[in-house]
Design a protein around this motif. Sequence first.
Motif, PDB file in Angstrom:
ATOM      1  N   ILE A 257       0.856  -1.171   0.000  1.00 45.79           N
ATOM      2  CA  ILE A 257       0.000   0.000   0.000  1.00 45.79           C
ATOM      3  C   ILE A 257       0.896   1.226   0.000  1.00 45.79           C
ATOM      4  CG2 ILE A 257      -1.760   1.291   1.252  1.00 45.79           C
ATOM      5  CD1 ILE A 257      -2.692  -1.392   2.410  1.00 45.79           C
ATOM      6  N   GLU A 258       0.784   2.008  -1.054  1.00 43.04           N
ATOM      7  CA  GLU A 258       1.623   3.193  -1.153  1.00 43.04           C
ATOM      8  C   GLU A 258       1.059   4.296  -0.281  1.00 43.04           C
ATOM      9  OE1 GLU A 258       2.639   4.380  -5.061  1.00 43.04           O
ATOM     10  OE2 GLU A 258       2.750   2.317  -5.780  1.00 43.04           O
ATOM     11  N   LYS A 259       1.946   4.936   0.431  1.00 45.58           N
ATOM     12  CA  LYS A 259       1.542   6.035   1.297  1.00 45.58           C
ATOM     13  C   LYS A 259       2.072   7.328   0.722  1.00 45.58           C
ATOM     14  CE  LYS A 259       1.565   3.157   5.391  1.00 45.58           C
ATOM     15  NZ  LYS A 259       2.151   2.923   6.700  1.00 45.58           N
ATOM     16  N   MET A 260       1.446   8.417   1.095  1.00 47.75           N
ATOM     17  CA  MET A 260       1.884   9.711   0.621  1.00 47.75           C
ATOM     18  C   MET A 260       3.132  10.116   1.398  1.00 47.75           C
ATOM     19  SD  MET A 260      -0.373  13.085  -0.131  1.00 47.75           S
ATOM     20  CE  MET A 260      -0.723  13.625   1.496  1.00 47.75           C
ATOM     21  N   SER A 261       4.153  10.514   0.675  1.00 48.24           N
ATOM     22  CA  SER A 261       5.394  10.907   1.322  1.00 48.24           C
ATOM     23  C   SER A 261       5.737  12.346   0.965  1.00 48.24           C
ATOM     24  CB  SER A 261       6.532   9.986   0.880  1.00 48.24           C
ATOM     25  OG  SER A 261       6.783  10.151  -0.492  1.00 48.24           O
TER      26      SER A 261
END
Length: 137
Positions: A58-62
């Motif tokens: 799950i890609e998270k906002m960075s």
Amino acid sequence: MESYLYTCQYCSKDYKPNRRKKQKYCSNSCRVRAFKIRNTENRNLPIKEDEKSKKLKIEKMSFAGVGNAAVGALAVNLATNLLTKEENKPATKKDLKNLMSSLKQRYYPILNIPIRRDGAKAHYDMETKNFIYLKNY
């Protein structure tokens, strides 16, 4: 041609067939929908055990991603401003305000009428909607 009604295998409506052989569906849309359902069911093959063990990433906002997006937007705006001619740029509120203040003049010079012998120049009066001659002092 057959005279009795068949039942659509997709929507279960009764219909009279248009072809000599037996039709399975009442319309092309029912036939296509049934085809899509059959094919999506065939694609759901059993998953192997080693694939089940892998977790979905799950890609998270960075901050790096946000920074990259900001830099990209800045680069596009800069390129647009550099490559767009001044007369093709959109008008701003300041430009419109300057234009409206310049239109508030009462007298506008008429350039295609020659100057009179006494030195008066032709002007258009915005209030009376006439042209008059004014002397410059």
